[in-house]
Design an enzyme around this catalytic site. Structure first.
Site, PDB file in Angstrom:
ATOM      1  N   HIS A 137       5.982  10.597  -4.338  1.00  0.00           N
ATOM      2  CA  HIS A 137       6.789  10.428  -3.397  1.00  0.00           C
ATOM      3  C   HIS A 137       6.344  11.201  -2.284  1.00  0.00           C
ATOM      4  CE1 HIS A 137      10.075   9.802  -0.768  1.00  0.00           C
ATOM      5  NE2 HIS A 137      10.462  10.264  -1.074  1.00  0.00           N
ATOM      6  N   GLY A 174     -15.766 -22.908   5.317  1.00  0.00           N
ATOM      7  CA  GLY A 174     -15.285 -22.819   4.240  1.00  0.00           C
ATOM      8  C   GLY A 174     -17.574 -22.673   4.391  1.00  0.00           C
TER       9      GLY A 174
END
Length: 475
Positions: free
Chosen positions: A454, A278
């Site tokens: 596509h 952290g």
């Protein structure tokens, strides 16, 4: 006392700070930034940008190693670590020059020194005047109407294990290594720890990840955590979860500069340890004691939804307030703070709409709640999942990480999207479409009925939206 009177003085020139300064300048305000190091802060110099540059190099190296899967024979190749570091530095420097240009373009004054907030005095009826201490020992006081604290954060240590910058390293130290170790233990299986695990594993370092929680990535979905763990294990990373180390667990051999770690009944020896447990806020020496500002036990500054502190003319944004410690979130917080202080009626930051990304290989991205979090909040939620194996472009791009997926979480009672998470190729880009969808309060049907090109990776989102409506075509 400076002859200049500023509408806004920003403490800290990192992402939250300089973005906020630019927004204030756009509103016609006179702005100054006080920065003791380099403009751009952690993100540019020690975080987002350099680490992603290193991860890209690791990804390319991984691709070259598996090039024969694409029909390309590469009989000889080698790792030029020096060039990897040079490229990282070139990118950082180019972006640093860009930030400096932005400051000049927006007429923002820069004070290179350590800034501290002063209390009430004969010079000012309220706290907030900034004292800047320069390297030569000189001081200057900067009067202002508003202050924005954006002092960021630094890597945390463990009570029994501190950085020595030789064997016990921070993420800052990793970026400055002039050669790779043969082995490393990463203590902490969160975002930063896993990104470095992915990077170092792909460059041939023996990596061990040690996590105190019962699983890595405790804030992501269990399935995401399981998938990335499997992917990294297949490439050689070792994992130990639910392991709480103490002062008896780690020892350093001063002669060999190696570390030995006791894990349950096992003992491993590594050349380096990366502490990735952290980050702590940089709020200890900035003059908060001279104000009415309140902070948490961990030192994070407490603000309202508009980043305003108890001293109404002082605001705070970024890592120092301890919300989502992400650069884009800090930037958003800084903009909200500026627009609020100058009466522009901003929308508060909605942390459920903030995209979160992990740049491992494969990538991870999420927004909102995952299924476990929704159930913990007593939400009647249902998940729908589409595998990247159903998406042609993902198969074309894939080497060996074909287990990726995209998952959407639906609040069944409200019939709305409350979260989405994904793991797979380029999902840190795909998440932005979801971010826009959520910001516009879009529905799963609208996502499904939007025509996607596509072949493209984003077809996974179209199929996912259709699957929620029981109209999926390819799954």
């Amino acid at each position: 006392m400076s002859e200049k009177q500023y509408d806004l003085v920003v403490l800290g020139g990192g992402t939250a700070g300089y973005v906020a300064a630019i927004r204030a300048s756009q509103l016609g305000k006179k702005v100054a930034i006080v920065e003791k190091s380099l403009l751009g802060g952690t993100c540019l110099h020690k975080g987002c940008i350099p680490t992603k540059s290193l991860l890209k190099s690791a990804e390319v190296f991984h691709t070259v190693k598996h090039a024969k899967q694409f029909g390309i024979e590469v009989p000889e190749y080698s790792l030029n670590y020096e060039r990897i570091l040079e490229r990282k530095d070139e990118i950082v420097n180019q972006m640093y020059q860009g930030v400096q240009h932005l400051m000049k373009q927006n007429h923002i004054d820069i004070y290179n020194g350590t800034g501290r907030i002063l209390g009430e005095s004969i010079f000012s009826p309220q706290s907030g005047t900034i004292s800047v201490e320069f390297e030569d020992g000189e001081n200057e006081m900067i009067p202002n109407q508003f202050v924005l604290i954006a002092t960021g954060s630094t890597p945390s240590e463990l009570p029994f294990l501190q950085f020595d910058h030789q064997v016990i390293l921070s993420s800052d130290d990793i970026l400055k290594m002039d050669q790779l170790p043969n082995s490393i233990a990463i203590i902490g299986g969160g975002v930063i720890g896993l990104e470095f695990a992915s990077y170092l594993t792909d460059l041939g370092v023996s990596v061990t990840v040690i996590e105190a929680n019962e699983r890595i990535l405790p804030n992501e979905s269990k399935q995401i955590a399981k998938t990335i763990k499997n992917e990294l294990e297949n490439r050689g990373t070792k994992f130990f979860e639910n392991v709480a180390l103490d002062n008896q667990s780690v020892s350093i051999n001063d002669e060999t500069n190696e570390a030995t770690i006791k894990i349950n009944d096992e003992q491993i020896t590594v050349e380096r340890i990366l502490l990735s447990v952290g980050r702590k806020p940089n709020t200890t020496d900035i003059g908060l004691n001279n104000t009415k500002i309140k902070s948490t036990e961990s030192g994070h500054i407490i603000t309202n939804q508009y980043q305003q502190t108890e001293d109404k003319h002082i605001y705070a944004a970024g890592d120092c307030i301890g919300k989502l410690q992400l650069a884009h979130v800090g930037s958003k917080e800084g903009i909200v703070a500026v627009e609020h202080m100058f009466d522009n009626a901003p929308l508060p930051v909605n942390y459920d709409l903030m995209p979160k990304c992990i740049y491992t290989y494969p990538e991870i991205a999420s927004i909102g709640k995952n299924l476990e979090q929704a159930k913990n909040d007593n939400i009647k939620a249902k998940n729908f999942k589409v595998s990247f194996k159903a998406i042609g472009k993902a198969m074309i791009d894939s080497i060996d990480n074909q287990n990726g997926f995209c998952e959407i979480i639906i609040d069944q009672e409200q019939d709305e999207i409350i979260g989405l998470n994904m793991i797979g190729p380029h999902v840190t880009e795909l998440i932005n479409e979801v971010s826009l969808l959520q910001f516009m309060n879009g529905s799963s049907l609208e996502l499904g009925l939007t025509t996607h090109a596509h072949p493209s990776l984003s077809e996974v989102l179209m199929e996912l939206g259709l699957k929620v409506e029981d109209r999926a075509i390819h799954v």
